[in-house]
Design a protein around this motif. Structure first.
Motif, mmCIF file in Angstrom:
data_model
loop_
_atom_site.group_PDB
_atom_site.id
_atom_site.type_symbol
_atom_site.label_atom_id
_atom_site.label_comp_id
_atom_site.label_asym_id
_atom_site.label_seq_id
_atom_site.Cartn_x
_atom_site.Cartn_y
_atom_site.Cartn_z
ATOM 1 N N UNK A 138 -6.635 2.800 3.681
ATOM 2 C CA UNK A 138 -4.954 2.667 3.701
ATOM 3 C C UNK A 138 -3.992 3.139 4.408
ATOM 4 N N UNK A 139 -4.407 4.424 5.235
ATOM 5 C CA UNK A 139 -3.155 5.002 5.871
ATOM 6 C C UNK A 139 -3.431 3.821 7.494
ATOM 7 N N UNK A 140 -4.575 3.791 7.522
ATOM 8 C CA UNK A 140 -4.965 3.132 8.980
ATOM 9 C C UNK A 140 -4.178 2.077 8.774
ATOM 10 N N UNK A 141 -4.047 1.257 7.847
ATOM 11 C CA UNK A 141 -3.301 0.042 8.103
ATOM 12 C C UNK A 141 -1.984 -0.169 8.156
ATOM 13 N N UNK A 142 -1.955 0.577 6.388
ATOM 14 C CA UNK A 142 -0.305 0.973 6.692
ATOM 15 C C UNK A 142 0.282 1.651 7.101
ATOM 16 N N UNK A 143 0.322 2.859 8.019
ATOM 17 C CA UNK A 143 0.814 3.448 9.020
ATOM 18 C C UNK A 143 1.560 3.893 9.268
ATOM 19 N N UNK A 144 1.899 4.645 7.503
ATOM 20 C CA UNK A 144 3.688 4.933 7.016
ATOM 21 C C UNK A 144 2.488 6.113 6.031
ATOM 22 N N UNK A 145 2.862 7.245 6.095
ATOM 23 C CA UNK A 145 2.174 8.289 4.792
ATOM 24 C C UNK A 145 2.688 7.769 3.719
ATOM 25 N N UNK B 182 1.344 5.589 -1.566
ATOM 26 C CA UNK B 182 2.257 4.849 -2.649
ATOM 27 C C UNK B 182 1.094 3.488 -3.210
ATOM 28 N N UNK B 183 0.683 2.872 -1.862
ATOM 29 C CA UNK B 183 -0.645 2.065 -1.974
ATOM 30 C C UNK B 183 -2.342 2.523 -2.701
ATOM 31 N N UNK B 184 -2.395 3.837 -2.584
ATOM 32 C CA UNK B 184 -3.045 4.309 -2.782
ATOM 33 C C UNK B 184 -3.237 4.721 -4.401
ATOM 34 N N UNK B 185 -1.882 5.024 -4.967
ATOM 35 C CA UNK B 185 -1.834 5.249 -6.259
ATOM 36 C C UNK B 185 -1.799 3.877 -7.075
ATOM 37 N N UNK B 186 -1.418 2.733 -6.484
ATOM 38 C CA UNK B 186 -1.599 1.215 -6.629
ATOM 39 C C UNK B 186 -3.530 0.880 -6.616
ATOM 40 N N UNK B 187 -4.048 1.806 -5.864
ATOM 41 C CA UNK B 187 -5.236 0.675 -5.688
ATOM 42 C C UNK B 187 -6.273 1.648 -7.155
ATOM 43 N N UNK B 188 -5.877 3.020 -7.602
ATOM 44 C CA UNK B 188 -6.303 3.179 -9.003
ATOM 45 C C UNK B 188 -6.586 2.886 -9.799
ATOM 46 N N UNK B 189 -4.616 2.838 -10.100
ATOM 47 C CA UNK B 189 -4.715 1.972 -11.164
ATOM 48 C C UNK B 189 -5.382 0.834 -10.930
ATOM 49 N N UNK B 190 -5.601 -0.481 -10.459
ATOM 50 C CA UNK B 190 -6.352 -1.416 -10.158
ATOM 51 C C UNK B 190 -7.959 -1.301 -10.259
ATOM 52 N N UNK B 191 -8.268 -0.494 -10.055
ATOM 53 C CA UNK B 191 -9.724 0.215 -9.829
ATOM 54 C C UNK B 191 -10.089 0.573 -12.071
ATOM 55 N N UNK B 192 -9.090 1.015 -12.584
ATOM 56 C CA UNK B 192 -9.370 1.497 -13.211
ATOM 57 C C UNK B 192 -8.798 0.122 -14.621
ATOM 58 N N UNK C 78 -8.488 -1.481 -1.641
ATOM 59 C CA UNK C 78 -8.210 -1.106 -0.839
ATOM 60 C C UNK C 78 -7.231 -1.638 -0.089
ATOM 61 N N UNK C 79 -7.981 -1.807 0.763
ATOM 62 C CA UNK C 79 -8.095 -3.127 2.013
ATOM 63 C C UNK C 79 -7.551 -4.561 1.505
ATOM 64 N N UNK C 80 -8.004 -5.149 0.850
ATOM 65 C CA UNK C 80 -6.723 -6.182 0.016
ATOM 66 C C UNK C 80 -5.005 -5.411 0.124
ATOM 67 N N UNK C 81 -5.394 -4.194 -1.527
ATOM 68 C CA UNK C 81 -3.974 -3.846 -1.783
ATOM 69 C C UNK C 81 -2.994 -4.082 -0.516
ATOM 70 N N UNK C 82 -3.339 -2.960 0.442
ATOM 71 C CA UNK C 82 -3.292 -2.777 2.187
ATOM 72 C C UNK C 82 -2.489 -4.011 2.746
ATOM 73 N N UNK C 83 -3.147 -5.283 2.563
ATOM 74 C CA UNK C 83 -2.429 -6.382 3.668
ATOM 75 C C UNK C 83 -1.540 -6.801 2.422
ATOM 76 N N UNK C 84 -1.689 -6.556 1.231
ATOM 77 C CA UNK C 84 -0.354 -7.118 0.437
ATOM 78 C C UNK C 84 0.599 -6.687 0.465
ATOM 79 N N UNK C 85 0.686 -5.496 0.926
ATOM 80 C CA UNK C 85 1.635 -4.408 1.291
ATOM 81 C C UNK C 85 2.285 -4.452 2.426
ATOM 82 N N UNK D 5 8.095 -5.074 4.402
ATOM 83 C CA UNK D 5 8.821 -5.794 6.336
ATOM 84 C C UNK D 5 10.578 -5.156 6.283
ATOM 85 N N UNK D 6 10.916 -5.177 5.051
ATOM 86 C CA UNK D 6 12.371 -4.549 5.651
ATOM 87 C C UNK D 6 12.522 -3.648 5.024
ATOM 88 N N UNK D 7 11.901 -3.250 5.516
ATOM 89 C CA UNK D 7 12.000 -1.745 5.092
ATOM 90 C C UNK D 7 12.008 -0.377 6.532
#
Length: 176
Positions: free
Chosen positions: A33-40, A45-55, A76-83, A90-92
């Motif tokens: 996720x961090x490689x894709x998002x480049x913002x820790x 946040x995406x990691x947390x979202x990923x675990x909720x989706x898995x669950x 994880x990859x698809x959630x990162x891309x969606x983000x 993008x605005x942030x």
């Protein structure tokens, strides 16, 4: 705990399984996720979202279609891309406005930056207000021409023409 035992507990929605799931896979998923998002912070946040989706979506996992790790990695990859594609993200991530850029240089104590600041401030003052606005959106904030068109409520063709004219104005000022 083995992966098979973990899956049984996740299917049963056993809360202990969530902790084990996180302990087993959080580091590797975060790396992707961090490689894709480049913002820790955003990646966390995406990691947390990923675990909720898995669950929540464990029932859609099918062992015959692939390994569990591959399945959660795709989430994880698809959630990162969606983000990355989301408008809020993008605005942030837009760059600072030209005013902030000039102010940053103003605050610097380095002589070379002070010299550059004087040139930039004088240069920016020479531009038409509409050019400053368009250049600020397109070059300093990273908007596309379509996004600038929507932001300024100006037709796309007009933005393109004005942008071209503004760039020509900049070129002319640089020749002086």
């Amino acid at each position: 705990m083995s992966q098979e035992e973990l899956l049984v507990l996740i299917y049963k929605k056993d809360e202990r399984a969530f902790t084990h799931l996180y302990d087993m896979y959080s580091k590797s998923l975060f790396s992707v996720i961090n490689v894709l998002i480049k913002n820790r912070e955003e990646a966390e946040d995406v990691l947390q979202e990923v675990f909720v989706k898995i669950w929540k979506n464990i029932d859609s996992y099918n062992e015959s279609k692939g390994r569990f790790y591959t399945w959660i990695l795709n989430i994880a990859r698809n959630t990162s891309i969606d983000k990355l594609r989301s408008k809020n993200f993008n605005n942030s991530q837009k760059n600072l406005s030209s005013d902030n850029f000039v102010n940053l240089l103003d605050d610097s104590n380095k002589l070379t930056n002070r010299i550059d600041t004087i040139g930039i401030q004088e240069f920016v003052k020479k531009l038409k207000p509409k050019c400053i606005e368009i250049i600020d959106l397109l070059f300093f904030k990273g908007y596309t021409q379509q996004e600038a068109s929507e932001e300024l409520a100006i037709p796309l063709g007009t933005i393109k023409t004005q942008n071209r004219n503004c760039i020509n104005d900049l070129r002319n000022y640089l020749k002086i």
